[in-house]
Design a protein around this motif. Structure first.
Motif, PDB file in Angstrom:
ATOM      1  N   ASP A  42      -0.499  -0.383 -25.340  1.00  0.00           N
ATOM      2  CA  ASP A  42      -0.396  -1.997 -25.313  1.00  0.00           C
ATOM      3  C   ASP A  42      -1.836  -2.472 -25.158  1.00  0.00           C
ATOM      4  O   ASP A  42      -2.454  -2.075 -24.375  1.00  0.00           O
ATOM      5  CB  ASP A  42       0.307  -2.341 -24.185  1.00  0.00           C
ATOM      6  N   ALA A  43      -1.901  -3.604 -26.234  1.00  0.00           N
ATOM      7  CA  ALA A  43      -3.369  -3.990 -26.223  1.00  0.00           C
ATOM      8  C   ALA A  43      -3.681  -4.888 -24.949  1.00  0.00           C
ATOM      9  O   ALA A  43      -4.842  -5.014 -24.660  1.00  0.00           O
ATOM     10  CB  ALA A  43      -3.366  -5.097 -27.608  1.00  0.00           C
ATOM     11  N   ALA A  44      -2.640  -5.357 -23.999  1.00  0.00           N
ATOM     12  CA  ALA A  44      -2.911  -5.763 -23.063  1.00  0.00           C
ATOM     13  C   ALA A  44      -3.549  -5.109 -21.957  1.00  0.00           C
ATOM     14  O   ALA A  44      -4.343  -5.656 -21.078  1.00  0.00           O
ATOM     15  CB  ALA A  44      -1.692  -6.748 -22.303  1.00  0.00           C
ATOM     16  N   CYS A  45      -3.669  -3.883 -22.193  1.00  0.00           N
ATOM     17  CA  CYS A  45      -4.205  -2.867 -21.201  1.00  0.00           C
ATOM     18  C   CYS A  45      -5.436  -2.238 -21.515  1.00  0.00           C
ATOM     19  O   CYS A  45      -5.651  -1.172 -21.040  1.00  0.00           O
ATOM     20  CB  CYS A  45      -2.932  -1.776 -20.996  1.00  0.00           C
ATOM     21  N   ALA A  46      -5.964  -2.676 -22.656  1.00  0.00           N
ATOM     22  CA  ALA A  46      -7.094  -2.026 -23.369  1.00  0.00           C
ATOM     23  C   ALA A  46      -8.322  -2.145 -22.342  1.00  0.00           C
ATOM     24  O   ALA A  46      -9.141  -1.075 -22.507  1.00  0.00           O
ATOM     25  CB  ALA A  46      -7.412  -2.975 -24.700  1.00  0.00           C
ATOM     26  N   ALA A  47      -8.402  -2.955 -21.299  1.00  0.00           N
ATOM     27  CA  ALA A  47      -9.646  -2.649 -20.487  1.00  0.00           C
ATOM     28  C   ALA A  47      -9.204  -2.116 -18.977  1.00  0.00           C
ATOM     29  O   ALA A  47      -9.841  -1.999 -18.547  1.00  0.00           O
ATOM     30  CB  ALA A  47      -9.777  -4.323 -20.246  1.00  0.00           C
ATOM     31  N   TRP A  48      -7.906  -1.476 -19.199  1.00  0.00           N
ATOM     32  CA  TRP A  48      -7.642  -0.706 -17.863  1.00  0.00           C
ATOM     33  C   TRP A  48      -8.510   0.331 -17.867  1.00  0.00           C
ATOM     34  O   TRP A  48      -8.692   1.222 -18.748  1.00  0.00           O
ATOM     35  CB  TRP A  48      -6.168  -0.339 -18.086  1.00  0.00           C
ATOM     36  N   ARG A  49      -8.724   0.715 -16.383  1.00  0.00           N
ATOM     37  CA  ARG A  49      -9.405   2.125 -16.114  1.00  0.00           C
ATOM     38  C   ARG A  49      -8.685   2.507 -14.843  1.00  0.00           C
ATOM     39  O   ARG A  49      -8.138   1.705 -14.184  1.00  0.00           O
ATOM     40  CB  ARG A  49     -10.917   1.558 -15.796  1.00  0.00           C
ATOM     41  N   VAL A  50      -9.223   3.851 -14.660  1.00  0.00           N
ATOM     42  CA  VAL A  50      -8.573   4.515 -13.302  1.00  0.00           C
ATOM     43  C   VAL A  50      -9.413   4.515 -12.340  1.00  0.00           C
ATOM     44  O   VAL A  50     -10.488   4.733 -12.389  1.00  0.00           O
ATOM     45  CB  VAL A  50      -8.103   5.919 -13.788  1.00  0.00           C
TER      46      VAL A  50
ATOM     47  N   VAL B 236       0.778  -1.314  -0.028  1.00  0.00           N
ATOM     48  CA  VAL B 236       0.111   0.111  -0.083  1.00  0.00           C
ATOM     49  C   VAL B 236       0.888   1.121  -0.029  1.00  0.00           C
ATOM     50  O   VAL B 236       0.325   2.428  -0.276  1.00  0.00           O
ATOM     51  CB  VAL B 236      -1.017  -0.034   1.156  1.00  0.00           C
ATOM     52  N   ARG B 237       2.073   1.053   0.187  1.00  0.00           N
ATOM     53  CA  ARG B 237       2.953   2.392   0.391  1.00  0.00           C
ATOM     54  C   ARG B 237       3.800   2.680  -0.871  1.00  0.00           C
ATOM     55  O   ARG B 237       4.844   3.681  -0.842  1.00  0.00           O
ATOM     56  CB  ARG B 237       4.031   1.975   1.547  1.00  0.00           C
ATOM     57  N   GLY B 238       3.588   1.712  -2.006  1.00  0.00           N
ATOM     58  CA  GLY B 238       4.502   1.817  -3.101  1.00  0.00           C
ATOM     59  C   GLY B 238       4.061   2.308  -4.201  1.00  0.00           C
ATOM     60  O   GLY B 238       2.890   2.923  -4.377  1.00  0.00           O
ATOM     61  N   ALA B 239       4.894   1.856  -5.417  1.00  0.00           N
ATOM     62  CA  ALA B 239       4.381   2.171  -6.766  1.00  0.00           C
ATOM     63  C   ALA B 239       4.495   0.935  -7.493  1.00  0.00           C
ATOM     64  O   ALA B 239       5.677   0.247  -7.193  1.00  0.00           O
ATOM     65  CB  ALA B 239       4.980   3.322  -7.546  1.00  0.00           C
ATOM     66  N   TYR B 240       3.821   0.229  -8.251  1.00  0.00           N
ATOM     67  CA  TYR B 240       3.781  -0.812  -9.013  1.00  0.00           C
ATOM     68  C   TYR B 240       3.339  -0.969 -10.370  1.00  0.00           C
ATOM     69  O   TYR B 240       2.216  -0.183 -10.739  1.00  0.00           O
ATOM     70  CB  TYR B 240       3.030  -1.857  -7.932  1.00  0.00           C
ATOM     71  N   LEU B 241       4.044  -1.724 -11.538  1.00  0.00           N
ATOM     72  CA  LEU B 241       3.331  -1.624 -12.589  1.00  0.00           C
ATOM     73  C   LEU B 241       3.948  -3.087 -13.246  1.00  0.00           C
ATOM     74  O   LEU B 241       5.021  -3.297 -13.345  1.00  0.00           O
ATOM     75  CB  LEU B 241       4.135  -0.455 -13.477  1.00  0.00           C
ATOM     76  N   ASP B 242       3.123  -3.810 -13.877  1.00  0.00           N
ATOM     77  CA  ASP B 242       3.108  -5.082 -14.526  1.00  0.00           C
ATOM     78  C   ASP B 242       2.112  -5.156 -15.694  1.00  0.00           C
ATOM     79  O   ASP B 242       1.007  -4.125 -15.944  1.00  0.00           O
ATOM     80  CB  ASP B 242       3.502  -6.340 -13.750  1.00  0.00           C
ATOM     81  N   ARG B 243       1.973  -6.193 -16.344  1.00  0.00           N
ATOM     82  CA  ARG B 243       0.931  -6.281 -17.293  1.00  0.00           C
ATOM     83  C   ARG B 243      -0.424  -6.419 -16.880  1.00  0.00           C
ATOM     84  O   ARG B 243      -1.560  -6.441 -17.556  1.00  0.00           O
ATOM     85  CB  ARG B 243       1.120  -7.515 -18.237  1.00  0.00           C
ATOM     86  N   ARG B 244      -0.429  -6.730 -15.427  1.00  0.00           N
ATOM     87  CA  ARG B 244      -1.901  -7.014 -14.725  1.00  0.00           C
ATOM     88  C   ARG B 244      -2.564  -5.682 -14.256  1.00  0.00           C
ATOM     89  O   ARG B 244      -3.577  -5.282 -14.299  1.00  0.00           O
ATOM     90  CB  ARG B 244      -1.748  -7.862 -13.544  1.00  0.00           C
ATOM     91  N   ARG B 245      -1.563  -4.796 -13.606  1.00  0.00           N
ATOM     92  CA  ARG B 245      -1.967  -3.605 -13.128  1.00  0.00           C
ATOM     93  C   ARG B 245      -0.848  -2.582 -13.045  1.00  0.00           C
ATOM     94  O   ARG B 245       0.180  -2.752 -12.838  1.00  0.00           O
ATOM     95  CB  ARG B 245      -2.888  -3.657 -11.830  1.00  0.00           C
TER      96      ARG B 245
END
Ligand code: ZN
Length: 568
Positions: free
Chosen positions: A100-108, A62-71
């Protein structure tokens, strides 16, 4: 860049994750010079300066920053540079959708105020100042969410990660919980909307509070199964976490120590009041579950017994007060080591017992029956939080005296600055409750429950906390005054045999059952690669496990007080 983020009192030095930083003005590239642990300097720019930082992001806490193909997920403190001296100026944040097409469904999902965003939430957000900018974590993924209303304002529960539950049901429970808290502090709540940003994982539990949102990490199986009735124990843990972080919206995000106004994000900000903010919040997190009707008195008393057990298994409570533990949080609670149980006390758990003791003291003062800790917490909110005034280091004691008179002063002084045990058995007795002590039934025994009648009673104990390690048991902590310490065993020793017979995770209790207190046995342990033997005099098992019972023989007044406190 900040060295820490409010709510988590450890210098994390987010600048260490900056792997590249460049700057340019309209004309040319400008050299960037790092001038200390978290500051850079650009000289010679004309007009507008653009700085580009590349940040390593693989901290899913909860204290960090994270990025991969899931989120993607971030706290602004981990990513967003502050132009020095411009803390109080408005800021905008542009979130650009990945191609990236893998992120097409991503929302904020974020509680940051919107300026101009698309249907998926990408676009421009704004903040009145840097403090607000970094106080709204951002989740970017194909998450699930459910909307509900509480206290007259919209709420949202967002869940990233895999899970299988009925979010409408969870939203219904969160509605009751949030309503109960708004009821305590008074309408309207101090935010225009609220977002719980959840992450469901295989194993994890933690949260971080913000002014209009919170980050929650929980086991995916803590959420109730679709169609499941009741509120099982694991789900109670999830609700308690949500309850804790939501309570902080008032109590620490707005009512806060004067030492935090403003936060100085480049250094430790010391205060002796963390117990007031974390302890009182920990007390109310469970009480609110009862008030909201989500758990009954029986479950509340089990959870209270577990809290009591946590404190009474910590010899460090005799060495450190919760005021000292608060002050030293940065190098104490947040940097635990093998000696922590002997040297330190948790301002969360003993702070919660202090809140409990104060509430029970207020509720049983003669002629003062109407004043409770609710009145104190509300007064704190109205005098400090609501008016943006910080609580002075000695401000709580004087506020309690204002609200409730001098009666609770002695209890409070002893609880906050002292290191003796609190008179909780006596106080609980006035509410028709009996506090009972017993030895732990095994390593998984967290207290809160009477021992199962058929369980064999362990008469002796090692006085150490252990965990499996290879073929033996590593001593994680060696408790003051225990058999292991007296025999000369150290933390990190790996115990392999007692009385010539191998011991492990599943066999230690079985072996110890054979002995009486005072018997001497040889213990074999590795210290590094050296095999050492120790003369271990087995001590009586510590009676450090607590549970509470309703005393049917208590007087009518006592039962009436308990009902006024916890309901039927
Ligand atoms: Zn907290």
């Amino acid at each position: 860049m900040p060295s820490w983020l409010p709510g988590s009192y450890l210098l994390r030095e987010f600048a260490r994750h900056v792997v590249a930083i460049r700057a340019h003005d309209a004309e040319r590239e400008i050299p960037v010079e790092k001038v200390d642990k978290s500051r850079w300097c650009c000289r010679g720019a004309g007009g507008e300066l653009t700085v580009t930082a590349t940040v390593y992001a693989l901290d899913e806490s909860v204290r960090g920053a994270y990025l991969d193909r899931r989120r993607g997920f971030f706290n602004g403190a981990c990513l967003l540079l502050l132009p020095e001296g411009r803390e109080n100026e408005p800021a905008v944040l542009d979130l650009v959708a990945p191609e990236d097409a893998a992120c097409a469904a991503w929302r904020v999902a974020t509680a940051l105020p919107v300026a101009d965003v698309d249907a998926r939430g990408f676009g421009r957000y704004r903040a009145a100042d840097y403090d607000e900018l970094i106080d709204h974590p951002v989740e970017i993924s194909d998450h699930a969410s459910v909307d509900f209303e509480a206290g007259g304002v919209p709420h949202r529960f967002v869940v990233a990660g895999r899970f299988d539950s009925d979010l409408e049901r969870v939203a219904g429970d969160l509605t009751l919980l949030c309503e109960a808290q708004v009821e305590l502090f008074g309408r309207p709540p101090p935010f225009a909307s609220y977002t719980f940003l959840g992450l469901a994982v295989g194993a994890g539990h933690g949260g971080l509070e913000h002014r209009a949102s919170s980050s929650l990490i929980f086991n995916r199986d803590d959420l109730p199964k679709p169609g499941e009735a009741g509120v099982p124990k694991d789900y109670q843990g999830f609700l308690a976490l949500a309850s804790h972080e939501y309570f902080h919206s008032w109590h620490v995000k707005r009512t806060k120590p004067a030492a935090f106004i403003p936060y100085r994000l480049d250094r430790r900000n010391h205060t002796r009041l963390l117990w007031l903010f974390e302890g009182v919040t920990s007390y109310y997190q469970d009480l609110m579950l009862v008030r909201a009707g989500l758990i009954g008195v029986k479950d509340y008393l089990r959870r209270l017994g577990e809290s009591l057990t946590r404190v009474y298994r910590t010899p460090g409570r005799f060495r450190q007060s919760i005021a000292e533990a608060s002050f030293d949080a940065w190098d104490g609670l947040y940097k635990p080591d093998a000696n922590s149980p002997n040297a330190r006390v948790s301002y969360y758990s003993k702070g919660a017992l202090t809140a409990l003791g104060l509430d029970l003291t207020l509720r049983s003062l003669p002629g003062r029956g109407a004043v409770t800790l609710d009145d104190v917490v509300r007064a704190l909110w109205q005098r400090y939080g609501l008016r943006d005034i910080g609580v002075a280091e000695d401000g709580f004691e004087s506020l309690v005296e204002d609200v409730a008179g001098a009666g609770p002063g002695d209890f409070l002084a002893q609880a906050v600055y002292g290191t003796g045990d609190l008179p909780l058995g006596d106080l609980l007795g006035r509410f028709g409750l009996t506090l009972r002590w017993r030895a732990a039934a095994g390593p998984a025994d967290a207290g809160g429950m009477a021992p199962p009648a058929e369980s064999a009673r362990l008469l002796v104990g090692l006085g150490a906390r252990v965990r499996p390690s290879g073929d033996g048991l590593e001593l994680v902590a060696v408790l003051d005054g225990g058999a292991a310490q007296r025999a000369g065993l150290n933390p990190a020793d790996v115990l392999i045999a007692i009385d010539g017979l191998r011991v492990g995770e599943n066999t230690l209790a079985k072996r110890l059952e054979r002995y009486e207190p005072g018997e001497r046995v040889a213990a074999a342990a590795f210290r590094g690669d050296e095999l050492l033997t120790f003369d271990l005099e087995l001590a009586p098992a510590a009676e450090d496990t607590i549970y509470l019972e309703i005393d049917p023989a208590a007087g009518v007044d006592a039962h009436a007080r308990r009902r006024a406190w916890l309901g039927e």
